[in-house]
Design a protein around this motif. Structure first.
Motif, PDB file in Angstrom:
ATOM      1  N   SER A   1       0.855  -1.190   0.000  1.00  0.00           N
ATOM      2  CA  SER A   1       0.000   0.000   0.000  1.00  0.00           C
ATOM      3  C   SER A   1       0.887   1.234   0.000  1.00  0.00           C
ATOM      4  N   MET A   2       0.633   2.117  -0.974  1.00  0.00           N
ATOM      5  CA  MET A   2       1.541   3.254  -1.168  1.00  0.00           C
ATOM      6  C   MET A   2       0.801   4.559  -1.404  1.00  0.00           C
ATOM      7  N   SER A   3       1.363   5.629  -0.857  1.00  0.00           N
ATOM      8  CA  SER A   3       0.973   6.991  -1.188  1.00  0.00           C
ATOM      9  C   SER A   3       2.253   7.799  -1.227  1.00  0.00           C
ATOM     10  N   SER A   4       2.214   8.899  -1.982  1.00  0.00           N
ATOM     11  CA  SER A   4       3.413   9.720  -2.087  1.00  0.00           C
ATOM     12  C   SER A   4       3.868  10.176  -0.713  1.00  0.00           C
ATOM     13  N   GLU A   5       5.145  10.035  -0.481  1.00  0.00           N
ATOM     14  CA  GLU A   5       5.807  10.556   0.718  1.00  0.00           C
ATOM     15  C   GLU A   5       5.242  10.064   2.040  1.00  0.00           C
ATOM     16  N   VAL A   6       4.619   8.885   2.034  1.00  0.00           N
ATOM     17  CA  VAL A   6       4.279   8.262   3.319  1.00  0.00           C
ATOM     18  C   VAL A   6       4.885   6.857   3.321  1.00  0.00           C
ATOM     19  N   PRO A   7       5.011   6.267   4.517  1.00  0.00           N
ATOM     20  CA  PRO A   7       5.628   4.935   4.555  1.00  0.00           C
ATOM     21  C   PRO A   7       4.833   3.903   3.756  1.00  0.00           C
ATOM     22  N   LEU A   8       5.575   3.009   3.134  1.00  0.00           N
ATOM     23  CA  LEU A   8       4.996   1.862   2.445  1.00  0.00           C
ATOM     24  C   LEU A   8       4.479   0.883   3.497  1.00  0.00           C
ATOM     25  N   LEU A   9       3.303   0.316   3.241  1.00  0.00           N
ATOM     26  CA  LEU A   9       2.792  -0.751   4.102  1.00  0.00           C
ATOM     27  C   LEU A   9       2.845  -2.061   3.319  1.00  0.00           C
ATOM     28  N   VAL A  10       3.575  -3.030   3.862  1.00  0.00           N
ATOM     29  CA  VAL A  10       3.651  -4.363   3.259  1.00  0.00           C
ATOM     30  C   VAL A  10       2.940  -5.307   4.222  1.00  0.00           C
ATOM     31  N   GLU A  11       1.857  -5.901   3.765  1.00  0.00           N
ATOM     32  CA  GLU A  11       1.064  -6.724   4.681  1.00  0.00           C
ATOM     33  C   GLU A  11       0.940  -8.175   4.216  1.00  0.00           C
ATOM     34  N   TYR A  12       1.211  -9.073   5.153  1.00  0.00           N
ATOM     35  CA  TYR A  12       0.988 -10.505   4.957  1.00  0.00           C
ATOM     36  C   TYR A  12      -0.156 -10.892   5.888  1.00  0.00           C
ATOM     37  N   LYS A  13      -1.264 -11.341   5.307  1.00  0.00           N
ATOM     38  CA  LYS A  13      -2.407 -11.741   6.139  1.00  0.00           C
ATOM     39  C   LYS A  13      -2.332 -13.224   6.434  1.00  0.00           C
ATOM     40  N   MET A  14      -2.548 -13.547   7.704  1.00  0.00           N
ATOM     41  CA  MET A  14      -2.587 -14.957   8.103  1.00  0.00           C
ATOM     42  C   MET A  14      -4.030 -15.315   8.419  1.00  0.00           C
ATOM     43  N   GLU A  15      -4.258 -16.612   8.698  1.00  0.00           N
ATOM     44  CA  GLU A  15      -5.618 -17.045   8.956  1.00  0.00           C
ATOM     45  C   GLU A  15      -6.220 -16.295  10.151  1.00  0.00           C
ATOM     46  N   ALA A  16      -5.440 -16.146  11.194  1.00  0.00           N
ATOM     47  CA  ALA A  16      -5.947 -15.438  12.376  1.00  0.00           C
ATOM     48  C   ALA A  16      -4.961 -14.355  12.778  1.00  0.00           C
ATOM     49  N   GLY A  17      -4.821 -13.373  11.901  1.00  0.00           N
ATOM     50  CA  GLY A  17      -3.931 -12.273  12.239  1.00  0.00           C
ATOM     51  C   GLY A  17      -3.188 -11.748  11.027  1.00  0.00           C
ATOM     52  N   TYR A  18      -2.152 -10.985  11.317  1.00  0.00           N
ATOM     53  CA  TYR A  18      -1.376 -10.389  10.218  1.00  0.00           C
ATOM     54  C   TYR A  18       0.016 -10.033  10.700  1.00  0.00           C
ATOM     55  N   ILE A  19       0.892  -9.837   9.719  1.00  0.00           N
ATOM     56  CA  ILE A  19       2.161  -9.190  10.001  1.00  0.00           C
ATOM     57  C   ILE A  19       2.264  -8.034   9.011  1.00  0.00           C
ATOM     58  N   ARG A  20       2.442  -6.829   9.561  1.00  0.00           N
ATOM     59  CA  ARG A  20       2.541  -5.628   8.730  1.00  0.00           C
ATOM     60  C   ARG A  20       3.905  -5.008   8.941  1.00  0.00           C
ATOM     61  N   TYR A  21       4.491  -4.600   7.837  1.00  0.00           N
ATOM     62  CA  TYR A  21       5.762  -3.882   7.899  1.00  0.00           C
ATOM     63  C   TYR A  21       5.550  -2.498   7.300  1.00  0.00           C
ATOM     64  N   TYR A  22       6.090  -1.491   7.954  1.00  0.00           N
ATOM     65  CA  TYR A  22       6.061  -0.136   7.416  1.00  0.00           C
ATOM     66  C   TYR A  22       7.498   0.259   7.100  1.00  0.00           C
ATOM     67  N   LEU A  23       7.678   0.905   5.969  1.00  0.00           N
ATOM     68  CA  LEU A  23       9.027   1.310   5.558  1.00  0.00           C
ATOM     69  C   LEU A  23       9.004   2.759   5.092  1.00  0.00           C
ATOM     70  N   ALA A  24       9.872   3.563   5.706  1.00  0.00           N
ATOM     71  CA  ALA A  24       9.976   4.978   5.322  1.00  0.00           C
ATOM     72  C   ALA A  24      10.586   5.076   3.926  1.00  0.00           C
ATOM     73  N   PRO A  25      10.070   5.987   3.098  1.00  0.00           N
ATOM     74  CA  PRO A  25      10.593   6.085   1.728  1.00  0.00           C
ATOM     75  C   PRO A  25      11.968   6.745   1.669  1.00  0.00           C
ATOM     76  N   LYS A  26      12.627   6.554   0.529  1.00  0.00           N
ATOM     77  CA  LYS A  26      13.841   7.320   0.223  1.00  0.00           C
ATOM     78  C   LYS A  26      13.397   8.508  -0.611  1.00  0.00           C
ATOM     79  N   ILE A  27      13.985   9.664  -0.359  1.00  0.00           N
ATOM     80  CA  ILE A  27      13.567  10.841  -1.122  1.00  0.00           C
ATOM     81  C   ILE A  27      14.752  11.560  -1.760  1.00  0.00           C
ATOM     82  N   GLY A  28      14.450  12.403  -2.740  1.00  0.00           N
ATOM     83  CA  GLY A  28      15.475  13.207  -3.395  1.00  0.00           C
ATOM     84  C   GLY A  28      16.147  12.437  -4.504  1.00  0.00           C
ATOM     85  N   GLU A  29      16.853  13.179  -5.340  1.00  0.00           N
ATOM     86  CA  GLU A  29      17.547  12.545  -6.476  1.00  0.00           C
ATOM     87  C   GLU A  29      19.033  12.564  -6.239  1.00  0.00           C
TER      88      GLU A  29
END
Lengths: 14, 256
Positions: free
Chosen positions: B228-256
């Protein structure tokens, strides 16, 4: 060169 | 006190494999709802949020909310003593100075018991705002793992571009460049391999591949992953399990 941001500015301590 | 019995103990082993390289110590917050964990890596670039819901355990009992401070490397070492088919029971009393783990084999003729010393962890709990993302990609978790690993040959970072046609992962480095594009293909025969895109707006973001590769250690937990992505916010990477989830958030890299 790209710079890595951190999560501190996005998430607030509760 | 906490008592939580997990029929498929392998699940807990996989969960530990998926988080132990990112974070060293964390509180397992136990409540009526289940067992949750939230922790940032040392550099505050990534955050893991885990939930194992109460209905994934049988039985599950937690009279009073407890924070179990665990060294994850130590816990994963103890979990290596459990067989893959073992039933795992976690117990802690209200003083919460040790976590008891019982491993029973399926024939119920071998029972092993371990106690892991707990620690006081003073971690701050972060409020993760509800975000409506501009782009959500659902895809095969094995495919995502492969792409991250392949592109790491070329660069430390990946540019992810999402349009309604598809998602493109691109990397540029000293030895050259590479890109993998997955077209949106909801009609494929194998549902598990489909790439699905929900898009409000095209996005183009850069992320560290080292972290993404680390997140893909959760691949054995789910056949699908969502990005799940939006400009300039952390990426959400989600793995859904049968009874729960594991979510990872990652801060973006910016600039050229």
């Amino acid at each position: 060169q790209q710079s890595q941001t951190t999560l501190d500015s996005f998430f607030d301590p509760t | 006190m906490l008592e939580a019995r997990l029929q498929t103990g392998a699940l807990l082993k996989k969960v530990l494999e998926a988080i132990k390289e990112l974070i060293t110590d964390a509180n397992f917050d136990c409540s009526d709802n289940g067992i949750a964990l939230q922790a940032m890596d040392n550099s505050h670039v990534a955050l893991v949020a885990l939930l194992l819901r109460h209905d994934g355990f049988e039985p599950y009992r937690c009279d009073r909310s407890l924070a179990l401070g665990v060294n994850l490397v130590s816990l994963s070492k103890v979990l290596r003593c459990a067989g893959n088919d073992d039933i795992i029971t976690l117990k802690a009393d209200d003083t919460a100075d040790v976590l008891s783990l019982t491993f029973e084999n399926t024939d119920n003729d071998r029972i092993s018991e371990y106690e892991l010393k707990l620690m006081d962890i003073d971690s701050e709990h972060l409020g993760i705002p509800d975000t409506t993302y501009e782009a959500v990609v659902q895809m095969s978790s094995a495919e995502f793992a492969r792409i991250c690993k392949d592109l790491q040959v070329l660069s430390d970072s990946v540019q992810i571009d999402v349009t309604k046609e598809g998602v493109k992962f691109g990397a540029k480095g000293e030895l050259g460049s590479g890109a993998v594009t997955l077209k949106q293909n909801g009609n494929v025969d194998k549902e598990e391999e489909a790439t699905l895109i929900e898009l409000q707006q095209n996005v183009s973001l850069n992320f560290s591949l080292k972290y993404l590769v680390n997140f893909t250690k959760a691949t054995p937990l789910a056949s699908r992953v969502s990005l799940s992505m939006s400009s300039e916010v952390p990426l959400l990477v989600e793995y859904k399990m049968e009874a729960g989830y594991i979510r990872y958030y990652l801060a973006p890299k910016i600039g050229e």
